[in-house]
Design an enzyme around this catalytic site. Structure first.
Site, PDB file in Angstrom:
ATOM      1  N   ARG A 158       1.012  10.288   5.724  1.00  0.00           N
ATOM      2  CA  ARG A 158       1.438   8.892   5.902  1.00  0.00           C
ATOM      3  C   ARG A 158       2.741   8.229   5.433  1.00  0.00           C
ATOM      4  O   ARG A 158       3.010   6.986   5.189  1.00  0.00           O
ATOM      5  CB  ARG A 158       0.120   8.012   5.735  1.00  0.00           C
ATOM      6  CG  ARG A 158      -1.067   8.727   6.490  1.00  0.00           C
ATOM      7  CD  ARG A 158      -2.190   7.715   5.969  1.00  0.00           C
ATOM      8  NE  ARG A 158      -3.389   8.151   6.767  1.00  0.00           N
ATOM      9  CZ  ARG A 158      -4.747   8.388   6.126  1.00  0.00           C
ATOM     10  NH1 ARG A 158      -4.599   8.500   4.957  1.00  0.00           N
ATOM     11  NH2 ARG A 158      -5.532   8.802   7.155  1.00  0.00           N
ATOM     12  N   LYS A 213      -2.244  -1.735  -3.488  1.00  0.00           N
ATOM     13  CA  LYS A 213      -3.138  -0.377  -3.479  1.00  0.00           C
ATOM     14  C   LYS A 213      -2.194   0.743  -3.717  1.00  0.00           C
ATOM     15  O   LYS A 213      -1.264   0.808  -2.854  1.00  0.00           O
ATOM     16  CB  LYS A 213      -3.950  -0.515  -2.109  1.00  0.00           C
ATOM     17  CG  LYS A 213      -4.917   0.914  -2.190  1.00  0.00           C
ATOM     18  CD  LYS A 213      -5.741   0.868  -0.758  1.00  0.00           C
ATOM     19  CE  LYS A 213      -6.554   2.266  -0.644  1.00  0.00           C
ATOM     20  NZ  LYS A 213      -7.338   2.129   0.484  1.00  0.00           N
ATOM     21  N   LYS A 234       0.963  -1.410  -0.086  1.00  0.00           N
ATOM     22  CA  LYS A 234       0.018  -0.183   0.055  1.00  0.00           C
ATOM     23  C   LYS A 234       0.762   1.285  -0.032  1.00  0.00           C
ATOM     24  O   LYS A 234       1.617   1.399   0.815  1.00  0.00           O
ATOM     25  CB  LYS A 234      -0.829  -0.120   1.134  1.00  0.00           C
ATOM     26  CG  LYS A 234      -1.935   1.231   1.156  1.00  0.00           C
ATOM     27  CD  LYS A 234      -2.759   1.101   2.408  1.00  0.00           C
ATOM     28  CE  LYS A 234      -3.737   2.373   2.488  1.00  0.00           C
ATOM     29  NZ  LYS A 234      -4.783   2.303   3.732  1.00  0.00           N
ATOM     30  N   SER A 276     -10.119   5.825  -5.180  1.00  0.00           N
ATOM     31  CA  SER A 276     -11.087   6.828  -5.539  1.00  0.00           C
ATOM     32  C   SER A 276     -10.624   7.653  -6.440  1.00  0.00           C
ATOM     33  O   SER A 276     -11.184   8.211  -7.088  1.00  0.00           O
ATOM     34  CB  SER A 276     -11.228   7.493  -3.995  1.00  0.00           C
ATOM     35  OG  SER A 276     -10.163   8.041  -3.401  1.00  0.00           O
TER      36      SER A 276
END
Length: 333
Positions: free
Chosen positions: A225, A256, A204, A282
């Site tokens: 992050r 992802k 990710k 998204s």
């Protein structure tokens, strides 16, 4: 090269275009196919009595525990593989208390969805703290404001049990904490949930394509992050993280985002001994919608091409907001 005969006609024995000549032929020799059962629909469920449309994701809403019933029944009727639930709470705090509250919105929604369609769909839940913390990070913070990996694992253990008790068949570990798969597997087994599966968000990345998701979950993120999600520049690191999750007992691994990381997805698919999934996030959805709204691309073709490309790269299943639309089109065809 062969010399031409009869004017412009070449003396060709091998003509790959033979297999592209008609729709029936192209369908017959297609190497990658989409099936409704290989699609998982992400769903956002908020507190309140009215669904709330998302401005950055046209056609997507934050559901309520009532409105979500209709969409999951539609998903079951269309033959989708499952739904992934995200909670959107009203109240947040430093440790994300709502994530482990049996009456918290995600656990409420899980019970509702499991009761509605638990026999027809795999009910999945996002196991991460970012929706529930007032600082918006995926874990608890230490005295210096940094995400504390090991303290976060304790919260993940409790979250896993709360979600399993609510009816989740598969917990999606999306926080990218070191050792999260081992910690959650240990806790689930110790508490009698040996049959609850673990989806590890193994590769990710700290991606710009999550932008619209921030609205979807009401994120209050401060900072970024990058200290726990992966650097978009790194390919081998994605494989390393995946191998660690496999060693710790992940039942499924995931990459992802999807479209910008097809190389990583192919790497993971080449070595994984368990199913490999990918998440069309998204931002990928919103870019297609925006370009189509401006008349720049053919919307339906772009949807199918994008998801087919993810499957072609090695994904056994795809999390996509287009899941119901794709399934309906496949049924109509």
């Amino acid at each position: 090269m062969n010399s031409p005969r009869d004017g412009a006609r070449a003396d060709l024995t091998v003509r790959p275009r033979r297999l592209r000549a008609t729709p029936a032929m192209r369908r017959l020799v297609a190497e990658t196919r989409l099936h409704a059962a290989d699609l998982i629909l992400p769903l956002f469920v908020r507190e309140g009595t009215e669904p709330r449309p998302l401005s950055s994701m046209p056609g997507i809403v934050q559901h309520t525990t009532e409105s979500v019933r209709a969409i999951v029944n539609e998903a079951a009727d269309l033959g989708l593989g499952g739904v992934m639930l995200f909670g959107v709470p009203d109240a947040k705090d430093a440790i994300g208390s709502g994530a482990t509250d049996p009456d918290g919105i995600l656990n409420q929604a899980t019970r509702v969805v499991a009761a509605e369609v638990g026999d027809a769909l795999v009910v999945q839940t996002d196991l991460c703290l970012d929706e529930f913390t007032d600082h918006g990070h995926c874990g608890v913070l230490d005295s210096e404001g940094r995400v504390d990996n090991d303290a976060t694992l304790l919260r993940y253990r409790d979250m896993a049990v709360a979600q399993a008790e609510s009816g989740s068949e598969l917990v999606g570990l999306s926080g990218m904490m070191d050792g999260q798969v081992a910690a959650v597997r240990d806790e689930l087994d110790a508490r009698g949930f040996q049959n609850t599966a673990i989806l590890a968000y193994s590769a990710k990345y700290a991606s710009a394509f999550y932008g619209p998701f921030r609205e979807a979950v009401g994120s209050t993120l401060k900072g970024d992050r990058k200290t726990y999600q992966q650097d978009p520049a790194n390919r081998r690191e994605g494989l390393r993280e995946t191998l660690l999750d496999l060693e710790q007992g992940a039942d499924i691994v995931m990459v992802k985002p999807a479209m910008s990381y097809l190389d990583v997805l192919a790497d993971v698919a080449a070595v994984s001994t368990v199913p490999v999934w990918a998440y069309q996030v998204s931002g990928e959805y919103s870019m297609i919608e925006a370009a189509a709204a401006n008349g720049w691309i053919d919307r339906e073709r772009a949807i199918f091409e994008s998801v087919t490309g993810i499957r072609r790269a090695g994904a056994d299943a795809v999390l996509t907001y287009y899941a119901p639309e794709i399934a309906q089109t496949l049924r109509d065809q």
